[in-house]
Design a protein around this motif. Structure first.
Motif, short mmCIF file in Angstrom:
data_model
loop_
_atom_site.label_atom_id
_atom_site.label_comp_id
_atom_site.label_asym_id
_atom_site.label_seq_id
_atom_site.Cartn_x
_atom_site.Cartn_y
_atom_site.Cartn_z
N ARG A 183 2.54 -2.69 -6.93
CA ARG A 183 1.69 -2.47 -8.11
C ARG A 183 0.60 -3.54 -8.21
O ARG A 183 -0.56 -3.25 -8.49
CB ARG A 183 2.56 -2.48 -9.38
CG ARG A 183 1.74 -2.42 -10.67
CD ARG A 183 2.64 -2.31 -11.89
NE ARG A 183 3.61 -3.40 -11.99
CZ ARG A 183 3.31 -4.62 -12.46
NH1 ARG A 183 2.06 -4.91 -12.84
NH2 ARG A 183 4.24 -5.54 -12.55
N VAL A 184 0.97 -4.81 -7.97
CA VAL A 184 0.03 -5.91 -8.13
C VAL A 184 -0.97 -5.98 -6.99
O VAL A 184 -2.17 -6.22 -7.20
CB VAL A 184 0.79 -7.25 -8.25
CG1 VAL A 184 -0.18 -8.43 -8.24
CG2 VAL A 184 1.64 -7.28 -9.52
N PHE A 185 -0.52 -5.71 -5.75
CA PHE A 185 -1.37 -5.95 -4.58
C PHE A 185 -1.88 -4.68 -3.92
O PHE A 185 -2.70 -4.75 -3.01
CB PHE A 185 -0.61 -6.79 -3.56
CG PHE A 185 -0.38 -8.20 -3.99
CD1 PHE A 185 -1.36 -9.17 -3.79
CD2 PHE A 185 0.80 -8.58 -4.62
CE1 PHE A 185 -1.16 -10.48 -4.19
CE2 PHE A 185 1.01 -9.87 -5.04
CZ PHE A 185 0.02 -10.83 -4.82
N GLY A 186 -1.39 -3.54 -4.35
CA GLY A 186 -1.84 -2.29 -3.74
C GLY A 186 -3.35 -2.11 -3.87
O GLY A 186 -3.92 -2.29 -4.95
N GLY A 187 -4.02 -1.77 -2.78
CA GLY A 187 -5.45 -1.57 -2.78
C GLY A 187 -6.27 -2.84 -2.65
O GLY A 187 -7.51 -2.77 -2.63
N LEU A 188 -5.61 -4.00 -2.54
CA LEU A 188 -6.36 -5.25 -2.43
C LEU A 188 -7.10 -5.36 -1.11
O LEU A 188 -8.29 -5.73 -1.07
CB LEU A 188 -5.40 -6.44 -2.59
CG LEU A 188 -6.04 -7.84 -2.49
CD1 LEU A 188 -7.01 -8.06 -3.65
CD2 LEU A 188 -4.97 -8.93 -2.47
N TRP A 189 -6.41 -5.01 -0.01
CA TRP A 189 -7.00 -5.17 1.32
C TRP A 189 -6.20 -4.28 2.27
O TRP A 189 -4.96 -4.31 2.23
CB TRP A 189 -6.93 -6.64 1.74
CG TRP A 189 -7.69 -7.00 2.98
CD1 TRP A 189 -8.87 -6.48 3.41
CD2 TRP A 189 -7.31 -7.99 3.94
NE1 TRP A 189 -9.26 -7.08 4.58
CE2 TRP A 189 -8.31 -8.01 4.93
CE3 TRP A 189 -6.22 -8.85 4.07
CZ2 TRP A 189 -8.26 -8.86 6.04
CZ3 TRP A 189 -6.17 -9.71 5.15
CH2 TRP A 189 -7.18 -9.71 6.13
N PRO A 190 -6.82 -3.46 3.11
CA PRO A 190 -6.08 -2.51 3.94
C PRO A 190 -4.93 -3.14 4.74
O PRO A 190 -3.83 -2.54 4.78
CB PRO A 190 -7.16 -1.92 4.85
CG PRO A 190 -8.39 -1.96 4.00
CD PRO A 190 -8.29 -3.25 3.22
N PRO A 191 -5.08 -4.31 5.42
CA PRO A 191 -3.93 -4.86 6.15
C PRO A 191 -2.75 -5.18 5.23
O PRO A 191 -1.59 -5.03 5.63
CB PRO A 191 -4.49 -6.13 6.79
CG PRO A 191 -5.95 -5.88 6.92
CD PRO A 191 -6.32 -5.08 5.70
#
Length: 401
Positions: free
Chosen positions: A250-258
């Protein structure tokens, strides 16, 4: 003389080894079923490096250390590098007395080093819990079916971490002593991701982002490690029923593809805990004493938790090792605290100062960090920045790992 050590982490194993070398019999009780596999990359330098050298552990530590050329910051939208820290310059500022170690590797080195003590002088019991209801002469309960045999221990060392049960039994609930710094950190290692390993082998990459930061780096044998830092603690509305993998996605999803690819492989029970310090007015009662994070947690912001654990354990064993009665043990524990507390307080102050650098709360402070790191390539600024890092937090502590 006999000691019971509660916790088979760095402080516990180092204390056990050094006491056994001083002629003690030591039992180590660890509630986990075996050595921990979780943990993140650490800068190992300073007082702990010096202690490890005196203890004869450096050759083994060098064998498991990682070679890191630089820490890279990247823009999470474009993947473009925004700043970097030259790791070799950091090592140079420390006179080369620096190692990059995964926490599980350091723990295994300390576990193996127990063999340096006389045969049968140290026994490690995994899957054994501490039960404060079973009080021994040293003032500590020793549960898991071993209480009867160990109740007469001349010394009990509570090396069971920041959420210490030994500390709770001695002094009360952790809410009195654990000081959250407003952050949480998570870490885990995955296998079977050759594409990610090929991309990040030999690299330590961090997102240059506000309020949350994700790190990724390749390890030996094709493994890939994740380090995730974000704002939040046990007191700011986190859902207690939300499991760690769900919260991290929830917190990091979509932050950076890797990072999305790493989150897909998040294990059911990653390391995920509050970033905090421990401050309490007394570290021992009778012949029961706290060690490591149970009394001296400096937080990962200070960058020297492992180093402090080992250096503190060496001092404890040096002063207590020659003791041959309870009065001498108690006096030695008081001397440990008198000598070591000022060192701990200094490192804790450095960790508190580093909070906004570690995880910028707004874009202005993010840009300030970025500009500072870019300016570090200038000779004069470079010297100042590297001395600052060496004197306070570690490089990956500053960078977010």
């Amino acid at each position: 003389m006999r000691a019971a050590v509660i916790g088979a982490g760095m402080a516990g194993l180092a204390s056990a080894r050094q006491l056994a070398l001083a002629g003690w019999e030591v039992d180590v009780l660890e509630r986990a079923d075996g050595p921990r596999a979780d943990g993140y990359m650490m800068d190992f330098f300073g007082l702990g490096f010096d202690a490890a050298e005196r203890m004869g552990l450096l050759p083994r530590l060098r064998e498991v250390a990682y070679r890191i050329g630089a820490v890279e910051y990247v823009d999470a939208r474009s993947g473009r590098r925004t700043a970097s820290i030259d790791y070799d310059r950091f090592a140079e500022a420390l006179g080369g007395r620096l190692l990059s170690l995964m926490r599980p590797d350091l723990e295994l080195v300390l576990l193996d080093a127990l063999a340096d003590a006389p045969a049968d002088s140290v026994r490690v019991h995994y899957g054994v819990t501490y039960d404060p209801a079973e009080a021994g002469d040293g003032g500590g309960g020793l549960g898991g079916g071993l209480g009867g045999r160990l109740a007469g221990a001349d010394l009990v060392i509570g090396a069971d971490g920041i959420h210490s049960s030994v500390r709770a039994a001695l002094f009360g609930d952790e809410s009195q002593f654990v000081r959250p710094l407003g952050l949480r950190a998570a870490a885990y290692v995955i296998d079977g991701a050759p594409d990610l390993h090929a991309e990040f082998d030999g690299r330590f990459v961090l997102t240059d982002t506000v309020d949350r930061q994700a790190g990724i780096y390749g390890l030996r044998d094709g493994r890939v490690a994740a380090f995730l830092a974000y704002r939040g603690d046990a007191h700011d509305g986190l859902d207690p029923d939300e499991d760690a993998p769900t919260r991290l996605r929830r917190v990091f999803g979509g932050l950076w593809p890797p990072i999305d690819r790493l989150l897909e492989r998040c294990p059911p029970h990653p390391y995920d805990d509050v970033v905090a310090q421990v401050v309490l007015p007394q570290w021992h009662r009778g012949t029961t004493v706290l060690a490591g994070d149970g009394c001296q947690a400096v937080s990962l912001l200070a960058g020297q938790g492992a180093s402090m654990a080992i250096a503190g354990a060496e001092l404890l064993a040096d002063l207590v090792g020659p003791c041959r009665d309870a009065a001498a043990v108690e006096a030695a524990l008081g001397e440990v605290e008198r000598r070591w507390r000022p060192v701990v307080e200094e490192k804790q102050a450095a960790g508190r100062r580093a909070a906004n650098t570690f995880l910028p709360p707004d874009r202005l402070r993010l840009l300030l960090r970025r500009w500072t790191l870019r300016a570090s390539s200038l000779p004069v600024v470079d010297s100042l920045v590297m001395r600052s890092i060496a004197g306070g937090t570690g490089l990956k502590g500053r960078a977010g790992a």
